[in-house]
Design a protein around this motif. Sequence first.
Motif, PDB file in Angstrom:
ATOM      1  N   HIS A  68       0.283   7.095  -8.957  1.00  0.00           N
ATOM      2  CA  HIS A  68      -0.323   6.447  -7.795  1.00  0.00           C
ATOM      3  C   HIS A  68      -0.679   4.994  -8.074  1.00  0.00           C
ATOM      4  N   LYS A  69      -0.550   4.177  -7.040  1.00  0.00           N
ATOM      5  CA  LYS A  69      -1.068   2.811  -7.038  1.00  0.00           C
ATOM      6  C   LYS A  69      -1.994   2.698  -5.834  1.00  0.00           C
ATOM      7  N   VAL A  70      -2.777   1.648  -5.772  1.00  0.00           N
ATOM      8  CA  VAL A  70      -3.701   1.492  -4.651  1.00  0.00           C
ATOM      9  C   VAL A  70      -2.944   1.229  -3.352  1.00  0.00           C
ATOM     10  N   ASP A  71      -2.034   0.277  -3.354  1.00  0.00           N
ATOM     11  CA  ASP A  71      -1.393  -0.154  -2.105  1.00  0.00           C
ATOM     12  C   ASP A  71       0.093   0.160  -1.988  1.00  0.00           C
ATOM     13  N   GLU A  72       0.687   0.780  -2.985  1.00  0.00           N
ATOM     14  CA  GLU A  72       2.117   1.072  -2.951  1.00  0.00           C
ATOM     15  C   GLU A  72       2.376   2.521  -3.336  1.00  0.00           C
ATOM     16  N   LYS A  73       3.361   3.110  -2.688  1.00  0.00           N
ATOM     17  CA  LYS A  73       3.807   4.441  -3.087  1.00  0.00           C
ATOM     18  C   LYS A  73       4.527   4.303  -4.417  1.00  0.00           C
ATOM     19  N   LEU A  74       4.223   5.174  -5.339  1.00  0.00           N
ATOM     20  CA  LEU A  74       4.928   5.194  -6.611  1.00  0.00           C
ATOM     21  C   LEU A  74       5.679   6.520  -6.641  1.00  0.00           C
ATOM     22  N   ALA A  78       0.328   6.086  -2.023  1.00  0.00           N
ATOM     23  CA  ALA A  78      -0.660   5.061  -2.363  1.00  0.00           C
ATOM     24  C   ALA A  78      -2.049   5.612  -2.041  1.00  0.00           C
ATOM     25  N   PHE A  79      -3.020   5.268  -2.869  1.00  0.00           N
ATOM     26  CA  PHE A  79      -4.383   5.728  -2.617  1.00  0.00           C
ATOM     27  C   PHE A  79      -4.858   5.302  -1.224  1.00  0.00           C
ATOM     28  N   ASN A  84      -6.395   6.398   4.445  1.00  0.00           N
ATOM     29  CA  ASN A  84      -6.176   6.169   5.880  1.00  0.00           C
ATOM     30  C   ASN A  84      -5.775   7.442   6.619  1.00  0.00           C
ATOM     31  N   LYS A  85      -5.277   8.436   5.901  1.00  0.00           N
ATOM     32  CA  LYS A  85      -4.861   9.691   6.539  1.00  0.00           C
ATOM     33  C   LYS A  85      -6.037  10.627   6.805  1.00  0.00           C
ATOM     34  N   TYR A  86      -7.025  10.602   5.921  1.00  0.00           N
ATOM     35  CA  TYR A  86      -8.106  11.582   5.995  1.00  0.00           C
ATOM     36  C   TYR A  86      -9.442  10.935   6.353  1.00  0.00           C
ATOM     37  N   LEU A 133     -12.891   5.526  -0.153  1.00  0.00           N
ATOM     38  CA  LEU A 133     -13.520   4.233   0.068  1.00  0.00           C
ATOM     39  C   LEU A 133     -12.498   3.109   0.208  1.00  0.00           C
ATOM     40  N   LEU A 134     -11.239   3.381  -0.083  1.00  0.00           N
ATOM     41  CA  LEU A 134     -10.183   2.373   0.049  1.00  0.00           C
ATOM     42  C   LEU A 134      -9.633   2.284   1.473  1.00  0.00           C
ATOM     43  N   LYS A 135     -10.184   3.044   2.383  1.00  0.00           N
ATOM     44  CA  LYS A 135      -9.702   3.093   3.773  1.00  0.00           C
ATOM     45  C   LYS A 135      -9.721   1.705   4.417  1.00  0.00           C
ATOM     46  N   ASN A 136      -8.617   1.391   5.121  1.00  0.00           N
ATOM     47  CA  ASN A 136      -8.560   0.172   5.931  1.00  0.00           C
ATOM     48  C   ASN A 136      -9.306   0.423   7.223  1.00  0.00           C
ATOM     49  N   ASN A 137     -10.074  -0.544   7.653  1.00  0.00           N
ATOM     50  CA  ASN A 137     -10.789  -0.381   8.929  1.00  0.00           C
ATOM     51  C   ASN A 137     -10.048  -1.081  10.033  1.00  0.00           C
TER      52      ASN A 137
END
Length: 137
Positions: A68-74, A78-79, A84-86, A133-137
Amino acid sequence: MKKIITICLLTAGFYACNNGGGTETKTTTATTEPAADTKTTAKTDVTDSPDFVKGLELVNNNDCKTCHKVDEKLIGPAFRDVANKYPNNPSTLDTLAHKIIKGGQGNWGSIPMAAHDKLSVEDATAMAKYVLLLKNN
């Protein structure tokens, strides 16, 4: 002579980029009402949150970043995509924590997530809190 011209041009260029070293005084006027189409949204800095710090430490000290990476699918999602899904609620934290411990397959494609059965529920929950906590608002 070429050296003197080059030095003068460089000096002028530095001066121009620096706008005179702050010798100008700028005056601004405050408006009492925001523009009609302007929305004020204050985003809180989650990086200071104890949940963020603890979860990040656990993620960094385990094998999470292998897949996993924060902003990219590996290999896995991505985290931020997970966040953003849940929704961030106790039920989701419990579900994600158990998914981290037991592993699984199917929610993000056919590649299975390895089990991390040596993690405690408390640590897995802290990791899930960090991710959410990484969710985009």
